[in-house]
Every structure is written in C-alpha cells, then in structure tokens.
Enzyme design. Structure first.
Site, PDB file in Angstrom:
ATOM      1  N   ASN A   9       0.967  -1.083  -0.056  1.00 48.99           N
ATOM      2  CA  ASN A   9      -0.117  -0.091  -0.050  1.00 48.99           C
ATOM      3  C   ASN A   9       0.981   1.250   0.071  1.00 48.99           C
ATOM      4  OD1 ASN A   9      -1.728   2.228   0.339  1.00 48.99           O
ATOM      5  ND2 ASN A   9      -2.435   1.538   2.570  1.00 48.99           N
ATOM      6  N   TRP A  10       0.986   1.750  -1.238  1.00 45.11           N
ATOM      7  CA  TRP A  10       1.786   2.956  -1.253  1.00 45.11           C
ATOM      8  C   TRP A  10       1.462   4.053  -0.611  1.00 45.11           C
ATOM      9  CZ3 TRP A  10       3.834   2.563  -7.139  1.00 45.11           C
ATOM     10  CH2 TRP A  10       4.743   1.567  -7.353  1.00 45.11           C
ATOM     11  N   GLY A 172       2.884   2.152  10.766  1.00 42.31           N
ATOM     12  CA  GLY A 172       4.049   3.277  10.389  1.00 42.31           C
ATOM     13  C   GLY A 172       4.599   3.487  11.625  1.00 42.31           C
ATOM     14  N   SER A 211       3.821  -2.274  10.259  1.00 39.49           N
ATOM     15  CA  SER A 211       5.246  -2.305  10.337  1.00 39.49           C
ATOM     16  C   SER A 211       5.784  -3.678   9.854  1.00 39.49           C
ATOM     17  CB  SER A 211       5.596  -2.193  11.526  1.00 39.49           C
ATOM     18  OG  SER A 211       5.400  -0.717  12.025  1.00 39.49           O
ATOM     19  N   GLY A 232       2.829  -1.045   4.271  1.00 38.69           N
ATOM     20  CA  GLY A 232       2.832   0.425   3.730  1.00 38.69           C
ATOM     21  C   GLY A 232       4.352   0.689   3.566  1.00 38.69           C
ATOM     22  N   GLY A 233       5.027   1.052   4.532  1.00 38.97           N
ATOM     23  CA  GLY A 233       6.565   1.828   4.394  1.00 38.97           C
ATOM     24  C   GLY A 233       7.384   0.581   3.656  1.00 38.97           C
TER      25      GLY A 233
END
Ligand SMILES: O=C[C@H](O)COP(=O)(O)O
Length: 247
Positions: A9-10, A172, A211, A232-233
């Site tokens: 998920n950008w 995150g 995370s 994500g990250g």
C-alpha cells in the site's frame, strides 16, 4: 488452499516516473507460486502501472473509491472509473481513511458491495486503536467492523473479499503486533466470518498489516491463520517489496 496475498500500500507516495522504475525493477522477479503480488497505488499511477505490469502476475489495486458510480462528488473517483482501467483490487476502510476522511462502517460496507458489483475485489480493513487494545476491546471492535463491512455480501462473493487486520498502533510506528497476537485476532476474525457464512469462511484470505518488513515477514507468514500482508512503508522500495514476496 488459500493463496497468500502480499499487497503493498503505497499510500500518498511516488510520482509516475518513480512508479514506473519500481515496476521495471520488480517485473519478472516476483514469486507467483508463493504469493499473489499486489500494488495498491495512488489514482494518478494506476493507468501507467496497469500498462507497465501487463502480462505479468502483478495485480494493481486502488486505495479507495466512492460507492456511487457517478455524480456531483467533487474530488472523488468512481468504481466504474477504476473498472475501466481494469483495476484488480481496492483497499476499503483503511484506518487512515476512517480517521482522516470520516469513513464509517456504513460507507465501508457500501463501498465493499459496490466494488463486488462492478467486479473489483475489495480489501476490507479493520483494526483497533491502542486505547481499545489496552481496554481489552480488540475483538469487540474488529467483530463490529467485519460484520458491518460484510453486511449483505452474497455468499457467492465472499471469497473475493480479502480482509486486512491492521492494529492502528502498529501502523507506521515500527511496533509490530507479535506474530502470535496477529494470529490470534486473525483466527478470531475467521470465527466471526464463520458465524455469518459457515464453512465458506475458510476461503477468505485474511492479511496482517502494521510495520511488516523483510525482517519480520517470514515469522508473520509462518502463523497458522495469516494469509498475507498489507504493507505500507516497506513496500516502497523494489528490493524490499521483492523480499516480502519471497517470505
Ligand atoms: O496499509 C498498510 C498499513 O497501514 C501498514 O503500514 P506500515 O507497513 O507502514 O506500518
């Protein structure tokens, strides 16, 4: 047998140039026998990413959509617009959308139903805040989110829905839920789906998000009930994304 699904998920990241460089780097290097590879990108990148990944096993997802097909909804993107681009998945009800853009279980449900109607597979997100976890309310919270999110989903459509369990306190922050904590809630979510659909619940893939990175993905994926990750990250760098796919 549920096929694992690893979705990046950008969020609000990457220019078209950066997205195309990423696609070039990952094309042909995914592990299709191991996991389904998905990239959920901002709207501006979807068309280019679809074209750049044509003929590969990489699926492309959006991060949101409206539940109406058209109309006076300034700034919104409709399910038919996504379908026109042949988008495969759409993330629905991510906690950032719930927190900053007033998504409710009701709008989430409308979007899930509409995505299924137009033929885009929804990734339905749920998860508790730190306060809710500390008050021992995690299961109550996800139960409501899952039951409301799946309301009126036909049993024929159930297996198209992916559920992503993302404890908000782990997103995150670098704080991952332990693999056991994640597995425990995900097994519970399957019980909730079973309460609604019986044994069909066995076909639904349930991901963990929060995370996840190359260093912890294999431990997470080794859990009995976790069918994938929403990342994500760590999905922003091609090298890390490929490592995640190769858990
Ligand atoms: O959708 C992805 C989640 O919000 C997790 O984000 P993160 O991997 O940066 O913690």
């Amino acid at each position: 047998m549920r096929k694992p699904i690893i979705a990046g998920n950008w969020k609000m990241n990457k220019t078209i140039k950066e997205a195309l460089e990423f696609a070039e780097a990952v094309k042909g290097n995914t592990c299709p026998d191991k996991a389904e590879a998905v990239i959920c990108a901002p709207f501006t990148l979807l068309k280019d990413l679809k074209e750049a990944t044509k003929g590969t096993d990489i699926k492309i997802g959006a991060q949101n959509m409206h539940f109406e097909e058209s109309g006076a909804f300034t700034g919104e993107v409709s399910p038919l617009m996504l379908k026109e681009l042949d988008i495969d998945y759409v993330v629905i009800g991510h906690s950032e959308r719930r927190e900053y853009f007033n998504e409710t279980d009701e709008t989430v449900n409308k979007k899930v139903l509409k995505a299924l109607e137009v033929g885009i597979d929804p990734i339905l997100c749920c998860g508790e805040t730190l306060e809710e976890r500390e008050a021992d309310k995690t299961k109550d919270v996800v139960k409501v989110q899952v039951e409301e999110g799946l309301k009126n989903v036909a049993k024929e459509d159930l297996a198209k829905v992916v559920i992503a369990y993302e404890p908000i306190w782990a997103i995150g922050t670098g704080k991952t839920a332990t693999a056991e904590q994640a597995n425990d809630v995900i097994a519970y979510i399957r019980e909730v789906v079973k309460g609604l659909y019986g044994e069909l619940a066995e076909e639904v893939r349930i991901q963990y998000g929060g995370s996840v990175k190359p260093a912890n993905v294999s431990e997470i994926m080794a859990q009995s009930d976790i069918d994938g990750a929403l990342v994500g990250g760590a999905s922003l760098k091609a090298e890390d994304y490929l490592a995640l796919l190769n858990f």
